[in-house]
Design a protein around this motif. Structure first.
Motif, mmCIF file in Angstrom:
data_model
loop_
_atom_site.group_PDB
_atom_site.id
_atom_site.type_symbol
_atom_site.label_atom_id
_atom_site.label_comp_id
_atom_site.label_asym_id
_atom_site.label_seq_id
_atom_site.Cartn_x
_atom_site.Cartn_y
_atom_site.Cartn_z
ATOM 1 N N PRO A 61 -43.530 -24.941 -12.457
ATOM 2 C CA PRO A 61 -42.076 -24.705 -12.516
ATOM 3 C C PRO A 61 -41.361 -25.372 -11.342
ATOM 4 N N VAL A 62 -40.113 -25.753 -11.595
ATOM 5 C CA VAL A 62 -39.329 -26.426 -10.557
ATOM 6 C C VAL A 62 -39.185 -25.543 -9.321
ATOM 7 N N ILE A 63 -38.998 -24.240 -9.522
ATOM 8 C CA ILE A 63 -38.836 -23.338 -8.385
ATOM 9 C C ILE A 63 -40.101 -23.314 -7.528
ATOM 10 N N ALA A 64 -41.274 -23.441 -8.170
ATOM 11 C CA ALA A 64 -42.525 -23.466 -7.409
ATOM 12 C C ALA A 64 -42.628 -24.765 -6.598
ATOM 13 N N LYS A 65 -42.236 -25.888 -7.205
ATOM 14 C CA LYS A 65 -42.242 -27.162 -6.487
ATOM 15 C C LYS A 65 -41.291 -27.108 -5.291
ATOM 16 N N PHE A 66 -40.129 -26.541 -5.528
ATOM 17 C CA PHE A 66 -39.115 -26.426 -4.482
ATOM 18 C C PHE A 66 -39.630 -25.562 -3.326
ATOM 19 N N SER A 67 -40.247 -24.429 -3.654
ATOM 20 C CA SER A 67 -40.738 -23.504 -2.636
ATOM 21 C C SER A 67 -41.899 -24.089 -1.849
ATOM 22 N N LEU A 68 -42.846 -24.704 -2.555
ATOM 23 C CA LEU A 68 -44.005 -25.289 -1.874
ATOM 24 C C LEU A 68 -43.589 -26.449 -0.977
ATOM 25 N N SER A 69 -42.651 -27.265 -1.445
ATOM 26 C CA SER A 69 -42.173 -28.380 -0.632
ATOM 27 C C SER A 69 -41.510 -27.877 0.648
ATOM 28 N N HIS A 70 -40.735 -26.794 0.517
ATOM 29 C CA HIS A 70 -40.109 -26.189 1.685
ATOM 30 C C HIS A 70 -41.157 -25.643 2.651
ATOM 31 N N LEU A 71 -42.155 -24.975 2.108
ATOM 32 C CA LEU A 71 -43.189 -24.366 2.945
ATOM 33 C C LEU A 71 -43.903 -25.421 3.782
ATOM 34 N N VAL A 72 -44.309 -26.501 3.133
ATOM 35 C CA VAL A 72 -44.996 -27.576 3.857
ATOM 36 C C VAL A 72 -44.073 -28.200 4.903
ATOM 37 N N ALA A 73 -42.801 -28.409 4.528
ATOM 38 C CA ALA A 73 -41.838 -29.009 5.453
ATOM 39 C C ALA A 73 -41.625 -28.125 6.672
ATOM 40 N N LEU A 74 -41.549 -26.817 6.461
ATOM 41 C CA LEU A 74 -41.363 -25.890 7.578
ATOM 42 C C LEU A 74 -42.593 -25.835 8.480
ATOM 43 N N VAL A 75 -43.783 -25.877 7.870
ATOM 44 C CA VAL A 75 -45.017 -25.907 8.667
ATOM 45 C C VAL A 75 -45.067 -27.174 9.515
ATOM 46 N N TRP A 76 -44.708 -28.288 8.902
ATOM 47 C CA TRP A 76 -44.691 -29.552 9.640
ATOM 48 C C TRP A 76 -43.687 -29.499 10.791
ATOM 49 N N THR A 77 -42.535 -28.939 10.539
ATOM 50 C CA THR A 77 -41.511 -28.836 11.576
ATOM 51 C C THR A 77 -41.988 -27.936 12.718
ATOM 52 N N GLY A 78 -42.637 -26.822 12.365
ATOM 53 C CA GLY A 78 -43.189 -25.952 13.405
ATOM 54 C C GLY A 78 -44.223 -26.669 14.258
ATOM 55 N N PHE A 79 -45.076 -27.451 13.603
ATOM 56 C CA PHE A 79 -46.078 -28.239 14.339
ATOM 57 C C PHE A 79 -45.394 -29.253 15.251
ATOM 58 N N SER A 80 -44.352 -29.906 14.740
ATOM 59 C CA SER A 80 -43.623 -30.888 15.536
ATOM 60 C C SER A 80 -42.985 -30.258 16.769
ATOM 61 N N ILE A 81 -42.410 -29.065 16.596
ATOM 62 C CA ILE A 81 -41.792 -28.371 17.731
ATOM 63 C C ILE A 81 -42.847 -28.028 18.780
ATOM 64 N N TYR A 82 -44.006 -27.577 18.313
ATOM 65 C CA TYR A 82 -45.084 -27.199 19.244
ATOM 66 C C TYR A 82 -45.543 -28.389 20.089
#
Length: 459
Positions: free
Chosen positions: A32-53
């Motif tokens: 489902p599109v909502i699942a794609k949207f949510s998973l993409s956000h999750l990965v993006a947020l994890v990447w951003t957290g790693f970048s901040i660290y």
């Protein structure tokens, strides 16, 4: 006329065959599109957290020079936010799968609007590519001459008759592309209408795939943006760089937005619209980015806008830096016009709220890149790595990943259309290394034009 009749009969006979193929098509697991949207956000947020660290030492070093709040403001604009956006793009592209057509050979009658101003040199060639379409339905062409001082109208009508096109010339003296298109809209009697720039050449299957996507889409889809690529990339290094921007950069954004059913620009250069929907919002607005504002107004009405990568057209891009800067600053100004007229939070659909909301961050990123990253690059050449240093290289893997994924998609598109990707290594290298250095300052100039309400120029 005999050729058109034969094509129509062939398309009707093939309709049942295409339906059978669609039914026996092996379906992959649906996400489902909502699942794609949510998973993409999750990965993006994890990447951003790693970048901040990993950027903590960078932040501390810069804070000693400019203070901690300003250091965070700078690094967020040149690293954190771009990293998040790129990560979201990469994961979304991995999930992107175009749904199959219900029928690849539609036969509905279509109107094509061509707004032209001093295009006598190009209009005949553009019409010749319309005449070569493998589309089974009838094509009605309106060429709206927007106050040309050359022989645009004469060349268009003469060429159209030679090509056996159903063509009509219209004169609109009031300057502005929006005036020309709205005048043409008054004469449209078909349910669907295509806008096409006077210097844009259609692939032989362009109209067929564009209409097929509309007919395969849900009822609330009001427009489908075509895929516009560069046709004059061999002219010089400026056009070679732009070839990759259209092929990878713009196409990746279009795919991302299309995945979430909210393509933000059904570009006037080549797009398909439901005629009644365009009329319902009052036609094209008086704006330098008339296609951007039009699209956002359509989205605001709870309609959706799709993108079809197989509906390919080729346009001539600016071949001088001056012309390029003028065009891209105009695009940037058009985005600001759209943001001023239709706020992201006014959009009724969650995906569209998000996609238009991202545009609020683009000026911030462009300003940060122009006034912080570029000076930081100069400082780095002298050994001062306060702004540009090893940590900034973390963005590159994401950029290469997104372009690698899209390159595979584009190669599939080209194979299906019997096209070949040109060898353009020098353009690709310069696109990767220097394109943003040009684009951000040019975009900032476009924002400034809108802020100070400078004179608007169509071309």
């Amino acid at each position: 006329m005999q050729i058109r009749l034969e094509r129509r009969i062939i398309k009707i006979l093939r309709h049942d065959e295409m339906a059978i193929r669609a039914n026996v098509h092996t379906k992959s697991r649906y996400i489902p599109v909502i699942a794609k949207f949510s998973l993409s956000h999750l990965v993006a947020l994890v990447w951003t957290g790693f970048s901040i660290y990993v950027s903590i030492p960078w932040v501390n070093d810069l804070a000693e020079v400019v203070s901690l709040p300003l250091a965070l403001l700078i690094i967020a604009g040149i690293a954190y936010i771009p990293g998040y956006v790129n990560a979201f793009l990469v994961v979304s592209l991995i999930f992107d799968r175009q749904p199959p057509f219900k029928d690849e050979n539609p036969i509905r009658d279509i109107t094509i609007l061509i707004a032209a101003r001093n295009e006598a040199e190009n209009i005949g060639n553009t019409l010749s590519y319309i005449a070569k379409q493998d589309y089974g339905g009838h094509l009605k062409v309106f060429v709206i001459d927007n106050g040309s001082s050359d022989e645009t109208s004469h060349v268009a009508l003469t060429s159209g008759k030679k090509l056996d096109l159903d063509i009509t010339g219209i004169r609109e003296e009031n300057p502005g592309k929006f005036n020309a298109l709205n005048t043409g809209l008054q004469h449209v009697t078909t349910e669907l209408v295509i806008t096409l720039d006077a210097d844009t050449l259609l692939h032989p299957s362009a109209v067929r795939y564009l209409v097929a996507r509309m007919e395969s889409a849900p009822e609330n889809v009001c427009a489908v943006a075509g895929s516009v690529l560069v046709r004059n990339s061999r002219e010089n290094i400026i056009t070679k760089i732009q070839e990759w921007d259209y092929f990878l950069g713009i196409a990746s954004i279009k795919r991302l937005q299309g995945l979430y059913q909210g393509t933000l620009v059904a570009q006037g250069a080549y797009s398909l619209y439901k005629t009644d929907c365009v009329r319902a919002i009052g036609g094209w607005p008086d704006a330098i980015g008339e296609d951007i504002v039009l699209t956002w107004n359509l989205l605001k009405r709870h309609w959706k806008v799709y993108f079809e990568p197989l509906a390919v057209a080729f346009t001539s891009v600016p071949n001088s830096f001056r012309a390029f800067a003028r065009q891209r600053s105009r695009w940037a100004r058009g985005m600001i016009e759209a943001l001023k007229e239709i706020k992201p939070w006014q959009q009724p659909q969650a995906y569209t709220k998000y996609l238009t909301g991202v545009n609020l961050l683009i000026p911030y990123m462009d300003v940060s890149y122009t006034f912080f990253w570029l000076p930081g690059l100069i400082l780095a050449c002298f050994g001062f790595f306060w702004i540009v240093g090893p940590a900034t290289l973390l963005v590159l893997p994401l950029t290469f990943a997104s372009y690698s994924i899209l390159y595979k998609y584009q190669k599939y598109v080209f194979r299906k259309l019997n096209l070949r990707v040109r060898k353009n290594l020098s353009g690709f290298i310069l696109f990767m290394l220097s394109y943003q250095m040009i684009m951000s300052p040019v975009s900032v100039w476009g924002y400034a034009q809108e802020v100070f309400r400078l004179k608007r120029v169509w071309k």
